[in-house]
Write a protein that holds these residues in place. Sequence first.
Motif, PDB file in Angstrom:
ATOM      1  N   ASP A  69      -6.305  30.441  -1.343  1.00 32.87           N
ATOM      2  CA  ASP A  69      -6.817  30.525  -0.019  1.00 32.87           C
ATOM      3  C   ASP A  69      -5.627  30.336   0.804  1.00 32.87           C
ATOM      4  OD1 ASP A  69      -9.266  30.745  -1.081  1.00 32.87           O
ATOM      5  OD2 ASP A  69      -9.954  28.814  -0.385  1.00 32.87           O
ATOM      6  N   GLY A  70      -5.278  31.450   1.890  1.00 30.99           N
ATOM      7  CA  GLY A  70      -4.273  31.177   2.630  1.00 30.99           C
ATOM      8  C   GLY A  70      -2.973  31.780   2.228  1.00 30.99           C
ATOM      9  N   GLN A  71      -2.677  32.209   0.914  1.00 32.37           N
ATOM     10  CA  GLN A  71      -1.664  32.762   0.117  1.00 32.37           C
ATOM     11  C   GLN A  71      -1.955  34.499   0.075  1.00 32.37           C
ATOM     12  OE1 GLN A  71      -1.716  30.694  -3.501  1.00 32.37           O
ATOM     13  NE2 GLN A  71       0.050  29.670  -2.796  1.00 32.37           N
ATOM     14  N   PHE A  72      -0.674  35.062   0.142  1.00 32.96           N
ATOM     15  CA  PHE A  72      -0.757  36.477   0.116  1.00 32.96           C
ATOM     16  C   PHE A  72       0.218  37.016  -1.045  1.00 32.96           C
ATOM     17  CE2 PHE A  72      -0.622  35.022   4.670  1.00 32.96           C
ATOM     18  CZ  PHE A  72      -2.004  35.477   5.039  1.00 32.96           C
ATOM     19  N   LEU A  73      -0.195  38.387  -1.541  1.00 32.12           N
ATOM     20  CA  LEU A  73       0.443  39.215  -2.225  1.00 32.12           C
ATOM     21  C   LEU A  73       0.643  40.511  -1.616  1.00 32.12           C
ATOM     22  CD1 LEU A  73      -0.882  38.612  -5.755  1.00 32.12           C
ATOM     23  CD2 LEU A  73       1.443  37.549  -5.003  1.00 32.12           C
ATOM     24  N   GLN A  74       1.961  40.611  -1.035  1.00 35.19           N
ATOM     25  CA  GLN A  74       2.238  41.746  -0.368  1.00 35.19           C
ATOM     26  C   GLN A  74       1.167  42.265   0.665  1.00 35.19           C
ATOM     27  OE1 GLN A  74       3.919  44.914  -3.022  1.00 35.19           O
ATOM     28  NE2 GLN A  74       5.327  43.450  -3.683  1.00 35.19           N
ATOM     29  N   PRO A  75       0.936  41.436   1.775  1.00 32.06           N
ATOM     30  CA  PRO A  75      -0.081  41.863   2.708  1.00 32.06           C
ATOM     31  C   PRO A  75       0.528  43.016   3.446  1.00 32.06           C
ATOM     32  CG  PRO A  75       1.156  39.942   3.497  1.00 32.06           C
ATOM     33  CD  PRO A  75       1.631  40.219   1.753  1.00 32.06           C
ATOM     34  N   CYS A  76      -0.285  43.919   4.104  1.00 34.79           N
ATOM     35  CA  CYS A  76       0.210  45.094   4.717  1.00 34.79           C
ATOM     36  C   CYS A  76      -0.343  45.138   6.206  1.00 34.79           C
ATOM     37  CB  CYS A  76      -0.274  46.231   3.974  1.00 34.79           C
ATOM     38  SG  CYS A  76       1.014  46.773   2.675  1.00 34.79           S
ATOM     39  N   GLY A  77      -1.518  44.816   6.449  1.00 32.65           N
ATOM     40  CA  GLY A  77      -2.259  45.050   7.642  1.00 32.65           C
ATOM     41  C   GLY A  77      -2.754  43.726   8.416  1.00 32.65           C
TER      42      GLY A  77
END
Length: 322
Positions: free
Chosen positions: A224-232
């Motif tokens: 939760d609250g982590q990302f893998l290559q967010p784009c939008g």
Amino acid sequence: MKRAVIFAAVTALVAASAAYGVWVYEGKWGEFGTGEGQFYGACDVAVAPNGRVYVVDNGNDRIQYFSPTGSYRGKFGKYGSGNGEFRQPGGVAVAPNANVYVADTCNDRIQYFTASGSFLGKWGSSGSGNGQFHWPLDVAFAPGGNVYVADIGNCRIQYLTPAGSFLGKWGKVGSGDGEFQRIAGVAIHPNGHVYVVDVYSNRIQYFTRTGSFLGKFGSRGSGDGQFLQPCGIGVGDNGTVYVADTTNCRIQYFTPSGSFLGKWGSMGSGSGYFNRPVAVDKNSATNRVYVAEVENCRVQYFRWSPPAVAPASLGRVKALFR
């Protein structure tokens, strides 16, 4: 005493449930192709004040627009470098006056149109100077009407008037505060704060409207609250921040300062599932969130569902302890 403790705990639980709901799948449209309502990489979505939904059809070098529930209404653009033509457009935004601005990525410029797609003007050229671009990928409007552009090749944000007069810029390559590994999306809070997706740093940074660093949130991962290559990224009228967590195939949403609120979605092609969601926008009037997916070549929309616990439920809980 025990009864009081239990009652307090149950009351707190019910109050917490009443404070949250869930985003539920409501509908979708699109498939791979070149026809009306089909996409070759739906890579951005923007909702106009009247509910019309604009979608960047990247591989077909055009913009298509639809009713709030996906009925086809029209299109504009084709491959090329002339007025009203595109080379792999990346982003779209609707101005307060309903004009439509398009980040014409591989032509290194911004073009703008009437709501139905008639060409009005353009600005920008290739380069690293003020008002020049190297792959502008996204565009957003501030409450006062200024335009913010994610200039990804130059690793910076530029902001300009709607007619293209340069006002300012910030950013450079790096991992520090106010630096970017790669910019993919930009969105503006109703108070004017600017949120920027820093893709390879797996974080969101936010700034004042003139670029002073305010804060950041996110790290690499699947929690939760982590990302893998967010784009939008999109920001609702109430300030909630929605992030297309692309490689995790989900949408996450946060408070304006980055506190995690919730998430939905997982990998797949069925209703409510995602395959590389890359853009998200909120229609506050209808309480819908729209998500564009590159690999599934479609747009899905979701509506907020209030919590299942109704106020009457609290009365029933109280009765248990009489």
